[in-house]
Design an enzyme around this catalytic site. Structure first.
Site, short mmCIF file in Angstrom:
data_model
loop_
_atom_site.label_atom_id
_atom_site.label_comp_id
_atom_site.label_asym_id
_atom_site.label_seq_id
_atom_site.Cartn_x
_atom_site.Cartn_y
_atom_site.Cartn_z
N GLU A 230 9.94 57.75 69.20
CA GLU A 230 8.75 56.93 68.97
C GLU A 230 9.18 55.79 68.07
O GLU A 230 9.46 55.98 66.89
CB GLU A 230 7.64 57.77 68.33
N CYS A 264 3.88 50.85 63.09
CA CYS A 264 4.53 50.51 64.35
C CYS A 264 3.54 49.90 65.33
O CYS A 264 3.93 49.16 66.24
CB CYS A 264 5.21 51.73 64.95
#
Length: 471
Positions: A230, A264
């Site tokens: 991720e 993110c």
């Protein structure tokens, strides 16, 4: 030069917070391998009960854990508390997800036999955590992996090891063996050694694309090891026709500057229809000018704190100056009140005229603005990235959102909502340099166990009807 200790400092004050010797990779992996079979053999109900006890331990120590998160990351105390809540909530979500994503099935088969589908744990999982959510994000790997029956070696970011240690202690106080959930203190060297260790059966990573690509490359010849990546994003917000200028601007601010831009899923690029430009930018700048930047425990509470350290602040400042020197137009300058601490003001820059804009994740409070004339151009600009984590359409109508959703390359696509703040009750991941098609959150169960198909009978029974000579 590699030092013998890992030292953590408070971003908001520069004060030393924590230090510890580096861990021994061989030792922690060996202990985890010895502990794993006993845990894997426990009934699923027992493993679920143990992680629920962990949630209770976090609840009991919630304020202390939030305080530690705030001190070590620099994020405001209100935000640190929401992170602790996410750690607790992750347990029941993960239990539901495991039941749904890895359910057992039995079907009738030929000759009065049965066909079964069950799931087995991989073994010992390496969990590599980031610094922006040092409890919540690694916990999102650890809890599903434990429920599935895996053992854990957790290496927190070298920038937030104190929170990593506190999280692991909650597991231990819940009665989960210290050998089963291991803390590995270290930097990139220990992380690389852990990834490559023969005793590791899988790597669960959250962090930068640069580090994720290195992990992928390191394990390219090891298809037997599960790898879930991720990574980051260069996330677009497309601003289209809407009369709600104030609400639209607030969504931009939330997307770009929550957590000092250190998410993110943060909105990095604001792509605006030319006719909306003046009204939106005026309101976004007005709100950005009102943002309180401060230390975690300041009053009134700040909207955002510092970035993680001076190196990050230096890099962001250099990126701002680079874009400014290559055709960018400053809408709101990035300022740094103190050279010795990593506080930055939220920055906004029009980069429409910048040729060959760098497709990088600028992990901090910096928003790039791009002006476009039509919707196809907006979609093309939004997709003008190697990343593909999150994207939002702000404004527009249902038909335009359908076009947006159908054509945007991203794993999280929103309409009139921020790019960040994804729900743990949904899958979370991206495409391109944002992930390797193993989304986390609700779908973490998928990479924590593997399916096993079986055909079964209580006694041997078979018949060969073709191709045999007569007796």
């Amino acid at each position: 030069m590699t030092t013998s200790e890992i030292v953590s400092f408070e971003p908001a004050t520069g004060t030393e917070l924590w230090r510890s010797p580096r861990g021994d990779v061989d030792e922690v992996v060996s202990r985890a391998r010895r502990a794993w079979p006993t845990w894997a053999a426990q009934p699923l109900s027992t493993r679920m009960e143990m992680v629920r006890r962990f949630a209770n331990e976090v609840r009991k120590d919630a304020e202390n854990l939030a305080t530690l998160i705030a001190r070590e990351t620099g994020k405001p105390m209100w935000e640190a508390r929401t992170e602790v809540e996410s750690v607790v909530n992750k347990v029941e979500i993960s239990i539901r997800a495991y039941a749904e994503r890895t359910s057992q099935r039995k079907l009738d088969n030929a000759m009065q036999g049965t066909s079964s589908l069950r799931h087995k744990p991989h073994g010992v999982m390496a969990v590599l955590g980031p610094y922006n959510f040092p409890a919540h994000l690694p916990n999102g790997h650890i809890v599903p992996a434990l429920i599935a029956g895996n053992a854990i070696v957790f290496k927190p970011s070298e920038k937030t090891p104190a929170v990593g240690e506190a999280l692991v202690q909650c597991f231990h106080r819940a009665g989960i063996s210290a050998a089963l959930v291991q803390l590995l203190v270290g930097g990139p060297e220990e992380g690389q050694a852990l990834v490559a260790h023969s005793g590791i059966d899988g790597v669960l990573f959250t962090g930068s694309a640069h580090a994720g690509i290195a992990i992928n490359r390191k394990l390219a010849a090891r298809p037997d090891k599960i790898v879930a990546l991720e990574m980051g994003g260069n996330n677009p917000m497309v601003m289209w026709d809407t009369p709600k200028i104030a609400d639209a601007a607030a969504l931009v601010i939330q997307s770009a500057f929550t957590s000092a831009g250190q998410r993110c899923t943060a909105g990095r690029r604001l792509i605006i229809k030319s006719s909306m430009y003046d009204a939106i930018i005026s309101e976004v700048k007005r709100l950005a000018d009102r943002i309180i930047v401060g230390a975690p425990f300041d009053e009134p509470a700040p909207f955002m704190g510092p970035v993680i350290d001076n190196d990050s602040a230096d890099g962001l400042t250099e990126s701002f100056l680079y874009l400014l020197g290559n055709g960018g137009k400053a809408i709101k300058h990035m300022t740094r009140p103190r050279d010795d601490l990593p506080f930055l003001s939220p920055a906004i820059m029009d980069v429409t005229a910048v040729k060959d804009r760098p497709d990088v994740e600028l992990f901090g409070p910096m928003l790039q603005v791009i002006r476009v004339d039509d919707f196809d151009e907006a979609i093309a600009e939004a997709n003008n990235t190697r990343f593909g984590l999150s994207a939002s359409l702000i404004g527009g109508n249902p038909a335009e959102y359908n076009r947006f959703w159908a054509n945007i390359r991203a794993g999280v696509i929103n309409w009139n909502r921020p790019t960040n703040g994804a729900s743990s009750a949904a899958p979370f991941g991206g495409v391109g340099l944002s992930g390797n098609h193993r989304p986390s959150a609700y779908y973490a169960a998928d990479y924590c166990a593997y399916p096993v198909a079986s055909t079964e009978m209580d006694q041997p029974r078979a018949m060969i009807g073709v191709g045999l000579k007569g007796t």
